[in-house]
Design a protein around this motif. Sequence first.
Motif, PDB file in Angstrom:
ATOM      1  N   GLY A   2      -0.040  -0.655  -0.045  1.00  0.00           N
ATOM      2  CA  GLY A   2       0.027   0.040   0.073  1.00  0.00           C
ATOM      3  C   GLY A   2       0.101   0.539  -0.185  1.00  0.00           C
ATOM      4  O   GLY A   2      -0.318   0.256  -1.017  1.00  0.00           O
ATOM      5  N   GLU A   3      -0.983   0.679   1.223  1.00  0.00           N
ATOM      6  CA  GLU A   3      -1.390   1.054   1.035  1.00  0.00           C
ATOM      7  C   GLU A   3      -0.881   1.607   0.736  1.00  0.00           C
ATOM      8  O   GLU A   3      -0.497   1.479   0.715  1.00  0.00           O
ATOM      9  N   LEU A  83       3.329 -16.929  -2.756  1.00  0.00           N
ATOM     10  CA  LEU A  83       3.420 -16.768  -1.296  1.00  0.00           C
ATOM     11  C   LEU A  83       1.843 -16.231  -0.839  1.00  0.00           C
ATOM     12  O   LEU A  83       1.134 -15.430  -1.408  1.00  0.00           O
ATOM     13  N   GLU A  84       1.602 -17.061  -0.063  1.00  0.00           N
ATOM     14  CA  GLU A  84      -0.030 -17.262   0.536  1.00  0.00           C
ATOM     15  C   GLU A  84      -0.190 -16.756   1.908  1.00  0.00           C
ATOM     16  O   GLU A  84       0.700 -17.155   2.869  1.00  0.00           O
ATOM     17  N   THR A  85      -1.322 -15.906   2.219  1.00  0.00           N
ATOM     18  CA  THR A  85      -1.453 -15.408   3.327  1.00  0.00           C
ATOM     19  C   THR A  85      -2.912 -16.239   3.841  1.00  0.00           C
ATOM     20  O   THR A  85      -4.019 -15.957   3.010  1.00  0.00           O
ATOM     21  N   ALA A  86      -2.744 -16.701   4.952  1.00  0.00           N
ATOM     22  CA  ALA A  86      -3.885 -17.426   5.386  1.00  0.00           C
ATOM     23  C   ALA A  86      -4.744 -16.735   6.313  1.00  0.00           C
ATOM     24  O   ALA A  86      -4.194 -15.384   6.746  1.00  0.00           O
ATOM     25  N   GLU A 182      -1.918  -9.278   2.307  1.00  0.00           N
ATOM     26  CA  GLU A 182      -1.080 -10.020   1.453  1.00  0.00           C
ATOM     27  C   GLU A 182       0.352  -9.906   1.856  1.00  0.00           C
ATOM     28  O   GLU A 182       0.963 -10.854   1.702  1.00  0.00           O
ATOM     29  N   GLN A 183       0.354  -8.697   2.245  1.00  0.00           N
ATOM     30  CA  GLN A 183       2.102  -8.371   2.727  1.00  0.00           C
ATOM     31  C   GLN A 183       2.512  -9.020   3.757  1.00  0.00           C
ATOM     32  O   GLN A 183       3.803  -8.925   3.983  1.00  0.00           O
ATOM     33  N   LEU A 365      -6.961 -16.096  -4.051  1.00  0.00           N
ATOM     34  CA  LEU A 365      -7.168 -14.840  -4.567  1.00  0.00           C
ATOM     35  C   LEU A 365      -5.942 -13.993  -5.019  1.00  0.00           C
ATOM     36  O   LEU A 365      -5.121 -13.826  -3.903  1.00  0.00           O
ATOM     37  N   SER A 366      -5.421 -13.907  -6.458  1.00  0.00           N
ATOM     38  CA  SER A 366      -4.302 -13.258  -6.357  1.00  0.00           C
ATOM     39  C   SER A 366      -4.403 -11.723  -6.155  1.00  0.00           C
ATOM     40  O   SER A 366      -5.360 -11.231  -6.634  1.00  0.00           O
ATOM     41  N   THR A 367      -3.637 -11.158  -5.733  1.00  0.00           N
ATOM     42  CA  THR A 367      -3.593  -9.581  -5.377  1.00  0.00           C
ATOM     43  C   THR A 367      -2.476  -8.838  -6.012  1.00  0.00           C
ATOM     44  O   THR A 367      -2.639  -7.636  -6.128  1.00  0.00           O
ATOM     45  N   SER A 368      -1.281  -9.462  -6.049  1.00  0.00           N
ATOM     46  CA  SER A 368      -0.090  -8.551  -6.722  1.00  0.00           C
ATOM     47  C   SER A 368       0.887  -9.677  -7.232  1.00  0.00           C
ATOM     48  O   SER A 368       0.932 -10.655  -6.823  1.00  0.00           O
TER      49      SER A 368
END
Length: 376
Positions: A2-3, A83-86, A182-183, A365-368
């Motif tokens: 981001g923010e 790289l996955e955020t759970a 996601e970061q 869900l892909s974010t970046s």
Amino acid sequence: MGEGWYGDRSFSGAAGKFSTDDGRSIVKDRHRRPKIGSAAPAKAQAQRAPAPKKEPRPAPEAPARPLMRREGEKPAERLPVILETAGSDQYRLIDSGAGEKLEQYGPYRIVRPEAQALWQRSLPDSVWDKADALFTGDTEEDGMGRWRFPKAALGETWPMKLLDVDFHGRFTAFRHVGVFPEQLAHWSWMREKVEKAGRPVKVLNLFGYTGVASLIAASAGAEVTHVDASKKAIGWGRENQALGRMEKLPIRWICEDAMKFIQREERRGSKYDIILTDPPKFGRGPNGEVWHLFDHLPLMLDVCREILSPRAIGLVLTAYSIRASFYSIHELMRETMRGAGGTVESGELVIRESGTDGKVDGRALSTSLFSRWISA
């Protein structure tokens, strides 16, 4: 996200005023001037409005230095890396689909646009209808819009905690909420590296937004320099620091154009062990500096290479909302880090759906996109 990022990632063009002189009118007026000695000049001068003061022109910017020609072997590579955020008790992606996503941020369920959610929703409308806040308006990543609160009006901020750091969630006019979860994949990696370094570590956080990453690094023991071009974002970062009673942690909050800052650091010979950079696709600095990711990213990474310390740990790049493959930034990172050894790993940051109870193994869900160089 981001923010970061320039301010709220609101990137409107500056309006300019332009005027032209009509040469014929000037000549005509010159011919009509009264003769010397008449009373007309004094009268005209008395009625004539004072000429507006001219604003001093800003000093011309120093030309950007050329890219350095790197020698040596390119770093090893690892790709694609996902790289996955759970989910957690403070954040989780509940469901997504039909161009939207339903998330849990602390006590609130929030619905926001999500162009990557091409599939249909998994959960029934009855679950989505229980959301506390919905963002409506422009569906672009940085588009303007407004928040709607179906149940009851909510305040601008609310307390949250991730990786043991307190901060404010925040409803902004650009659909963001003060943190990019996601970061967490990068932040967890950074915290581990700082804690295990066994020595003082200096971290530079470029386009730092609300400072969550800076607070995580500082709480792990790093000396942090946080740079963002938005005074508002810097203020939010300081508020987050105060919320967590972390005022004594070594963080420098700097409101400045990121490119100007790192080029000055290069001239000064400043060095950092970890550099995080999360640039927007397009942005403006506090003094009208213009940032175009595709135009300026190669030089930005080139300068970052020069201000990495001899014992550098890593250089992390995240890219949002760009029409490019992670292969593009992967190859750029490898060329930038020629001769430095280590490994460049690149891919995507994703968030896994986990349902209302946090136990569902749902869709990713892909974010970046991201690329990061890690020392040997």
